[in-house]
Structure formats: C-alpha cells, structure tokens
Design a protein around this motif. Structure first.
Motif, short mmCIF file in Angstrom:
data_model
loop_
_atom_site.label_atom_id
_atom_site.label_comp_id
_atom_site.label_asym_id
_atom_site.label_seq_id
_atom_site.Cartn_x
_atom_site.Cartn_y
_atom_site.Cartn_z
N ASN A 17 -12.31 -9.52 -5.48
CA ASN A 17 -10.90 -9.83 -6.06
C ASN A 17 -10.14 -9.00 -4.13
OD1 ASN A 17 -8.76 -11.26 -6.42
ND2 ASN A 17 -8.13 -10.09 -8.68
N LEU A 18 -10.16 -8.01 -4.25
CA LEU A 18 -9.35 -6.94 -3.00
C LEU A 18 -10.43 -8.08 -1.67
CD1 LEU A 18 -7.55 -5.27 -1.52
CD2 LEU A 18 -9.78 -3.66 -1.54
N ILE A 19 -11.40 -8.40 -1.45
CA ILE A 19 -12.06 -8.94 0.02
C ILE A 19 -11.13 -10.58 -0.27
CG2 ILE A 19 -13.73 -10.00 1.00
CD1 ILE A 19 -15.23 -7.72 -0.02
N ILE A 20 -11.53 -11.10 -1.37
CA ILE A 20 -10.38 -12.74 -1.68
C ILE A 20 -9.32 -13.35 -1.49
CG2 ILE A 20 -10.63 -14.82 -2.49
CD1 ILE A 20 -13.24 -13.94 -3.67
N SER A 21 -8.82 -11.60 -1.34
CA SER A 21 -6.88 -11.90 -1.49
C SER A 21 -6.65 -10.89 -0.33
CB SER A 21 -6.34 -10.48 -2.51
OG SER A 21 -6.86 -9.53 -2.19
N VAL A 22 -7.30 -10.29 0.90
CA VAL A 22 -6.92 -9.74 2.26
C VAL A 22 -7.33 -10.69 2.86
CG1 VAL A 22 -7.66 -7.95 3.27
CG2 VAL A 22 -7.05 -7.05 0.98
N ILE A 23 -8.66 -10.91 3.12
CA ILE A 23 -8.94 -12.21 4.59
C ILE A 23 -7.95 -13.11 4.81
CG2 ILE A 23 -10.84 -13.55 5.55
CD1 ILE A 23 -11.79 -11.19 5.32
N PRO A 24 -7.03 -13.78 3.57
CA PRO A 24 -6.78 -15.07 3.66
C PRO A 24 -5.33 -14.82 4.79
CG PRO A 24 -7.51 -15.51 2.01
CD PRO A 24 -7.93 -14.12 2.05
N ALA A 25 -4.51 -13.46 3.62
CA ALA A 25 -3.63 -12.35 4.15
C ALA A 25 -3.54 -12.12 5.31
CB ALA A 25 -2.99 -10.97 3.54
N TYR A 26 -4.32 -11.16 5.62
CA TYR A 26 -5.12 -11.23 7.54
C TYR A 26 -4.74 -11.74 7.97
CZ TYR A 26 -7.91 -9.49 11.04
OH TYR A 26 -7.80 -9.28 12.40
N PHE A 27 -5.15 -13.07 8.04
CA PHE A 27 -5.35 -13.81 9.13
C PHE A 27 -3.74 -14.42 8.98
CE2 PHE A 27 -9.85 -14.56 8.69
CZ PHE A 27 -9.98 -13.74 10.37
N LEU A 28 -3.11 -14.73 7.95
CA LEU A 28 -1.92 -15.41 7.90
C LEU A 28 -0.54 -14.06 8.27
CD1 LEU A 28 -1.25 -17.10 4.45
CD2 LEU A 28 -1.82 -18.22 7.20
N TRP A 29 -1.08 -13.31 8.22
CA TRP A 29 0.08 -12.16 9.34
C TRP A 29 0.15 -12.21 10.59
CZ3 TRP A 29 3.64 -8.58 7.18
CH2 TRP A 29 3.58 -7.59 8.01
N ASN A 30 -1.26 -12.27 10.79
CA ASN A 30 -1.60 -11.83 12.52
C ASN A 30 -1.26 -13.39 13.40
OD1 ASN A 30 -2.16 -9.08 12.17
ND2 ASN A 30 -4.15 -9.73 12.17
N ILE A 52 -3.51 -2.62 -1.41
CA ILE A 52 -4.04 -1.58 -2.71
C ILE A 52 -2.14 -1.18 -3.00
CG2 ILE A 52 -4.50 0.58 -2.71
CD1 ILE A 52 -7.22 -0.43 -1.60
N LEU A 53 -1.78 -0.70 -2.30
CA LEU A 53 -0.28 -0.23 -2.35
C LEU A 53 1.01 -0.75 -3.04
CD1 LEU A 53 1.32 2.15 -1.60
CD2 LEU A 53 2.36 0.98 0.76
N ILE A 54 0.47 -2.37 -2.54
CA ILE A 54 1.62 -2.91 -3.32
C ILE A 54 1.37 -3.40 -4.56
CG2 ILE A 54 2.28 -5.63 -2.82
CD1 ILE A 54 2.81 -5.95 -0.49
N GLN A 55 -0.52 -3.42 -5.18
CA GLN A 55 -0.72 -3.99 -6.26
C GLN A 55 -0.61 -3.03 -7.53
OE1 GLN A 55 -5.17 -4.51 -6.22
NE2 GLN A 55 -4.90 -5.63 -7.79
N CYS A 56 -0.61 -0.97 -6.51
CA CYS A 56 -0.03 -0.05 -7.44
C CYS A 56 1.38 0.45 -8.17
CB CYS A 56 -0.22 1.31 -6.96
SG CYS A 56 -2.53 1.38 -6.24
N LEU A 57 1.91 0.08 -6.70
CA LEU A 57 3.44 -0.67 -7.17
C LEU A 57 4.10 -1.83 -8.47
CD1 LEU A 57 4.88 0.50 -3.44
CD2 LEU A 57 4.60 1.82 -4.84
N ILE A 58 3.23 -2.64 -7.61
CA ILE A 58 4.13 -3.88 -8.42
C ILE A 58 3.32 -3.67 -10.25
CG2 ILE A 58 4.38 -6.63 -8.12
CD1 ILE A 58 5.42 -5.86 -5.99
N GLY A 59 1.93 -3.89 -9.67
CA GLY A 59 1.38 -4.83 -10.68
C GLY A 59 0.95 -3.63 -11.89
N ARG A 60 -0.23 -3.65 -12.53
CA ARG A 60 -0.42 -2.25 -13.50
C ARG A 60 -1.34 -1.61 -12.53
NH1 ARG A 60 -2.56 -6.74 -17.08
NH2 ARG A 60 -4.06 -6.80 -15.57
N GLY A 61 -1.30 -1.13 -11.29
CA GLY A 61 -2.65 -0.30 -11.00
C GLY A 61 -3.66 -0.79 -10.68
N PHE A 62 -4.96 -0.46 -9.88
CA PHE A 62 -5.53 -0.87 -9.35
C PHE A 62 -6.67 -1.00 -9.70
CE2 PHE A 62 -9.32 -0.68 -6.17
CZ PHE A 62 -9.57 -1.80 -5.52
N ILE A 63 -7.11 0.17 -10.78
CA ILE A 63 -7.99 -0.14 -11.88
C ILE A 63 -7.50 -0.67 -13.48
CG2 ILE A 63 -10.36 1.46 -12.74
CD1 ILE A 63 -10.75 2.73 -10.71
N SER A 64 -7.77 -1.10 -14.13
CA SER A 64 -6.64 -1.58 -15.17
C SER A 64 -7.69 -1.75 -15.97
CB SER A 64 -5.45 -2.70 -15.24
OG SER A 64 -5.94 -3.61 -14.73
#
Length: 68
Positions: A17-30, A52-64
């Motif tokens: 899930n992290l890989i699937i969400s990070v790759i598009p965000a990486y390309f869009l950001w750059n 990971i930082l955003i997920q920990c601050l906004i979501g229920r944490g990295f491992i739930s």
C-alpha cells in the motif's frame, strides 16, 4: 488467529500500500510543485518518509489492527 500473526500478515499489505501510494505522489510532486512553488524536488525515500509522517499524524497510525 493470534494478534502477532495478524500483525505479521498485515506488514506486506502495508508495504505494498505504501509503495502504491508513494510512487504516483513522488512523480506528481517532482512534476508540479518545483515549478509552481519553487520548492526542491524530493527523492523517493524522502517521499516515503513524508507519507509515513502524514499517515501517523492524520490517520490511525502506520500499523493498525482491528480487534473485532
């Protein structure tokens, strides 16, 4: 199923899930952010840390785990 088994089995799903969400965000950001806001480009590891930082601050944490 015991709690530690659930945690061990959920780790590969979280990583995928992290890989699937990070790759598009990486390309869009750059592609968009440096031109619009004059911010530097981010590396893939930096984007992963940001997610990971955003997920920990906004979501229920990295491992739930749902204990239903």
């Amino acid at each position: 199923m015991k709690l530690y088994e659930v945690i061990i089995l959920s780790i590969p799903v979280k990583i995928l899930n992290l890989i699937i969400s990070v790759i598009p965000a990486y390309f869009l950001w750059n592609w968009i952010v440096p031109d619009i806001f004059s911010l530097p480009e981010m590396g893939l590891l930096q984007m992963t840390g940001l997610f990971i930082l955003i997920q920990c601050l906004i979501g229920r944490g990295f491992i739930s785990v749902n204990a239903d």
